[in-house]
Design a protein around this motif. Structure first.
Motif, PDB file in Angstrom:
ATOM      1  N   ASP A  66       1.064  -1.105  -0.063  1.00 41.77           N
ATOM      2  CA  ASP A  66       0.051  -0.230   0.125  1.00 41.77           C
ATOM      3  C   ASP A  66       0.727   1.289   0.164  1.00 41.77           C
ATOM      4  OD1 ASP A  66      -2.347  -1.349  -0.119  1.00 41.77           O
ATOM      5  OD2 ASP A  66      -2.722  -1.218   2.145  1.00 41.77           O
ATOM      6  N   ALA A  67       1.892   1.260   0.824  1.00 42.22           N
ATOM      7  CA  ALA A  67       2.759   2.354   0.916  1.00 42.22           C
ATOM      8  C   ALA A  67       3.744   2.625  -0.378  1.00 42.22           C
ATOM      9  CB  ALA A  67       3.627   2.188   1.918  1.00 42.22           C
ATOM     10  N   VAL A  68       4.165   1.759  -0.822  1.00 41.11           N
ATOM     11  CA  VAL A  68       4.873   1.691  -2.252  1.00 41.11           C
ATOM     12  C   VAL A  68       4.157   2.168  -3.305  1.00 41.11           C
ATOM     13  CG1 VAL A  68       6.215   0.257  -3.994  1.00 41.11           C
ATOM     14  CG2 VAL A  68       6.594   0.063  -1.260  1.00 41.11           C
ATOM     15  N   ARG A  69       2.994   1.703  -3.462  1.00 39.00           N
ATOM     16  CA  ARG A  69       2.007   2.126  -4.538  1.00 39.00           C
ATOM     17  C   ARG A  69       1.472   3.593  -4.209  1.00 39.00           C
ATOM     18  NH1 ARG A  69      -2.168  -2.268  -6.646  1.00 39.00           N
ATOM     19  NH2 ARG A  69      -2.611  -2.356  -4.161  1.00 39.00           N
ATOM     20  N   GLY A  70       1.821   4.193  -3.106  1.00 37.41           N
ATOM     21  CA  GLY A  70       1.174   5.582  -2.790  1.00 37.41           C
ATOM     22  C   GLY A  70      -0.245   5.431  -2.432  1.00 37.41           C
ATOM     23  N   GLU A  71      -0.968   4.547  -1.970  1.00 40.14           N
ATOM     24  CA  GLU A  71      -2.259   4.480  -1.866  1.00 40.14           C
ATOM     25  C   GLU A  71      -2.413   5.023  -0.411  1.00 40.14           C
ATOM     26  OE1 GLU A  71      -3.802   0.660  -2.567  1.00 40.14           O
ATOM     27  OE2 GLU A  71      -3.626   0.680  -4.889  1.00 40.14           O
ATOM     28  N   VAL A  72      -1.597   5.341   0.520  1.00 40.72           N
ATOM     29  CA  VAL A  72      -1.846   5.554   1.810  1.00 40.72           C
ATOM     30  C   VAL A  72      -0.899   6.625   2.147  1.00 40.72           C
ATOM     31  CG1 VAL A  72      -2.931   3.510   2.559  1.00 40.72           C
ATOM     32  CG2 VAL A  72      -0.353   3.817   2.625  1.00 40.72           C
ATOM     33  N   ASP A  73      -1.403   7.731   2.968  1.00 37.81           N
ATOM     34  CA  ASP A  73      -0.659   8.721   3.787  1.00 37.81           C
ATOM     35  C   ASP A  73       0.020   8.030   4.947  1.00 37.81           C
ATOM     36  OD1 ASP A  73      -1.106  10.486   1.646  1.00 37.81           O
ATOM     37  OD2 ASP A  73      -3.003  10.828   2.586  1.00 37.81           O
ATOM     38  N   GLN A  74      -0.677   7.219   5.672  1.00 41.98           N
ATOM     39  CA  GLN A  74      -0.265   6.723   6.628  1.00 41.98           C
ATOM     40  C   GLN A  74      -0.774   5.283   6.966  1.00 41.98           C
ATOM     41  OE1 GLN A  74      -0.761   8.391  11.512  1.00 41.98           O
ATOM     42  NE2 GLN A  74      -2.401   9.061   9.978  1.00 41.98           N
ATOM     43  N   VAL A  75       0.087   4.616   7.710  1.00 39.12           N
ATOM     44  CA  VAL A  75      -0.415   3.102   8.300  1.00 39.12           C
ATOM     45  C   VAL A  75      -0.216   3.227   9.492  1.00 39.12           C
ATOM     46  CG1 VAL A  75       0.751   2.220   6.048  1.00 39.12           C
ATOM     47  CG2 VAL A  75       2.141   2.237   7.967  1.00 39.12           C
ATOM     48  N   VAL A  76      -1.328   2.631  10.216  1.00 34.69           N
ATOM     49  CA  VAL A  76      -1.543   2.473  11.408  1.00 34.69           C
ATOM     50  C   VAL A  76      -1.648   0.877  11.905  1.00 34.69           C
ATOM     51  CG1 VAL A  76      -2.877   2.834  13.776  1.00 34.69           C
ATOM     52  CG2 VAL A  76      -2.725   4.712  11.702  1.00 34.69           C
ATOM     53  N   LEU A  77      -0.539   0.394  12.551  1.00 37.81           N
ATOM     54  CA  LEU A  77      -0.359  -0.962  13.009  1.00 37.81           C
ATOM     55  C   LEU A  77      -0.922  -1.094  14.360  1.00 37.81           C
ATOM     56  CD1 LEU A  77       0.712  -3.538  11.783  1.00 37.81           C
ATOM     57  CD2 LEU A  77       2.928  -3.043  12.764  1.00 37.81           C
ATOM     58  N   VAL A  78      -2.044  -2.001  14.573  1.00 41.08           N
ATOM     59  CA  VAL A  78      -2.568  -2.360  15.840  1.00 41.08           C
ATOM     60  C   VAL A  78      -1.913  -3.699  16.337  1.00 41.08           C
ATOM     61  CG1 VAL A  78      -4.623  -2.857  17.309  1.00 41.08           C
ATOM     62  CG2 VAL A  78      -4.365  -1.208  15.099  1.00 41.08           C
ATOM     63  N   THR A  79      -0.914  -3.853  17.157  1.00 42.56           N
ATOM     64  CA  THR A  79      -0.109  -4.795  17.359  1.00 42.56           C
ATOM     65  C   THR A  79       1.179  -4.722  18.522  1.00 42.56           C
ATOM     66  OG1 THR A  79       0.776  -6.903  16.351  1.00 42.56           O
ATOM     67  CG2 THR A  79       1.611  -4.882  15.749  1.00 42.56           C
ATOM     68  N   ASN A  80       1.485  -5.691  18.984  1.00 43.87           N
ATOM     69  CA  ASN A  80       2.665  -5.502  19.890  1.00 43.87           C
ATOM     70  C   ASN A  80       3.589  -6.735  19.416  1.00 43.87           C
ATOM     71  OD1 ASN A  80       3.960  -3.789  21.690  1.00 43.87           O
ATOM     72  ND2 ASN A  80       3.573  -5.035  23.433  1.00 43.87           N
ATOM     73  N   ASP A  81       3.633  -7.167  18.301  1.00 44.48           N
ATOM     74  CA  ASP A  81       4.115  -8.355  17.979  1.00 44.48           C
ATOM     75  C   ASP A  81       5.478  -7.774  17.267  1.00 44.48           C
ATOM     76  OD1 ASP A  81       4.953 -10.812  16.847  1.00 44.48           O
ATOM     77  OD2 ASP A  81       2.888 -11.476  16.000  1.00 44.48           O
ATOM     78  N   THR A  82       6.424  -8.510  17.848  1.00 45.85           N
ATOM     79  CA  THR A  82       7.841  -8.121  17.091  1.00 45.85           C
ATOM     80  C   THR A  82       8.235  -8.688  15.580  1.00 45.85           C
ATOM     81  OG1 THR A  82       8.676 -10.244  18.458  1.00 45.85           O
ATOM     82  CG2 THR A  82       8.868  -8.122  19.378  1.00 45.85           C
ATOM     83  N   ASP A  83       7.409  -9.505  15.315  1.00 48.44           N
ATOM     84  CA  ASP A  83       7.396 -10.306  13.990  1.00 48.44           C
ATOM     85  C   ASP A  83       7.264  -9.092  12.876  1.00 48.44           C
ATOM     86  OD1 ASP A  83       7.998 -12.618  14.919  1.00 48.44           O
ATOM     87  OD2 ASP A  83       5.834 -13.422  14.434  1.00 48.44           O
TER      88      ASP A  83
END
Length: 265
Positions: free
Chosen positions: A98-115
């Protein structure tokens, strides 16, 4: 450039394996939840399904006599192991794509997973202009409460901003309606998903002689009640004190109804 997206939320999950589910209604409840999400939010949510792997494996058993004994020195026992597959990889790839293709200004990750740390690292290098937000899925009922689960340092360091908890009030305001209409059948919140299923069961048992079917009882419970100071019975039964008020009201109503019935003979 105007950015157009088909969904604001991408929900990565996996269908529950019935043979490993704790609750008898786990599979059907999850299906109801997924249906309710898609009906209520339409194209603003996309459910991305992974899967579970269920298999037998050997695990080290913690010794009762010596809990500090190293795993290599402990007895090995065979256990059932269940692991969610593909979700972490799908999240990382989708976020990066999504980021590489320029489809988003911001990504919000809901996790605490180190993976997911490598995904944030890659975004930081390849798409530095994309804002990276992190929300740790930990509850906090009030400002004075101590946060038991701390945000992962590696994830936090690679985020532009971090939200380290979600408040109880925010969770309450974000709940889906008890009934979500759409399609041929409405999606109804499972009884086991209410805050106090034990109180709900008591309410249903008490009200059946008066209202009959559970659907009628739930309809009444979701309506504001003038005899309960304008509050909804379904909300009141979330606490012991509120539940007793509702139960007392139903008992008094039944008693008065029975008394009037006898007077008519």
């Amino acid at each position: 450039m105007e950015l157009v997206t088909e969904s604001a939320v991408k929900y990565f999950t996996a269908k529950i394996v019935e043979s490993a589910a704790k609750g008898a209604d786990s599979v059907s409840s999850q299906a109801q939840y997924h249906n309710a999400l898609t009906k209520h939010l339409n194209t603003r949510v996309e459910i991305v399904l992974g899967g579970y792997a269920l298999y037998k494996g050997k695990q080290a058993l913690v010794s009762d006599d010596d809990p500090k004994r190293l795993p290599k020195d402990c007895e090995k026992v065979q256990v059932w192991k269940i692991e969610e597959k593909r979700s972490d990889v799908s999240i990382a790839l989708q976020m990066f794509d999504d980021a590489v293709r320029g489809e988003v200004d911001q990504v919000v990750l809901v996790t605490n997973d180190t993976d997911l740390v490598p995904a944030f690292e890659m975004l930081e290098i390849r798409c530095p202009e994309t804002v990276r937000g992190l929300v740790v899925p930990t509850r906090k009922s009030n400002e004075s409460q101590k946060i038991e689960r701390q945000a992962n340092t590696d994830l936090s360091q690679r985020a532009h901003w971090v939200r380290r908890y979600i408040t109880e009030d925010e969770l309450r305001q974000s709940q889906l309606p008890d009934v979500v209409h759409g399609g041929r059948r409405a999606s109804v919140r499972p009884y086991s998903w209410y805050a106090r299923p034990d109180h709900l069961k008591t309410l249903l048992d008490l009200a059946r002689p008066v209202l009959g079917k559970d659907n009628a009882i739930m309809k009444w419970a979701r309506e504001e009640n003038s005899w309960l100071e304008g509050m909804r019975p379904i909300d009141l039964i979330e606490t012991d004190e509120g539940a007793e008020r509702v139960f007392a009201y139903i008992r008094d109503y039944k008693s008065a109804k029975d008394s009037n019935k006898h007077k008519s003979y």
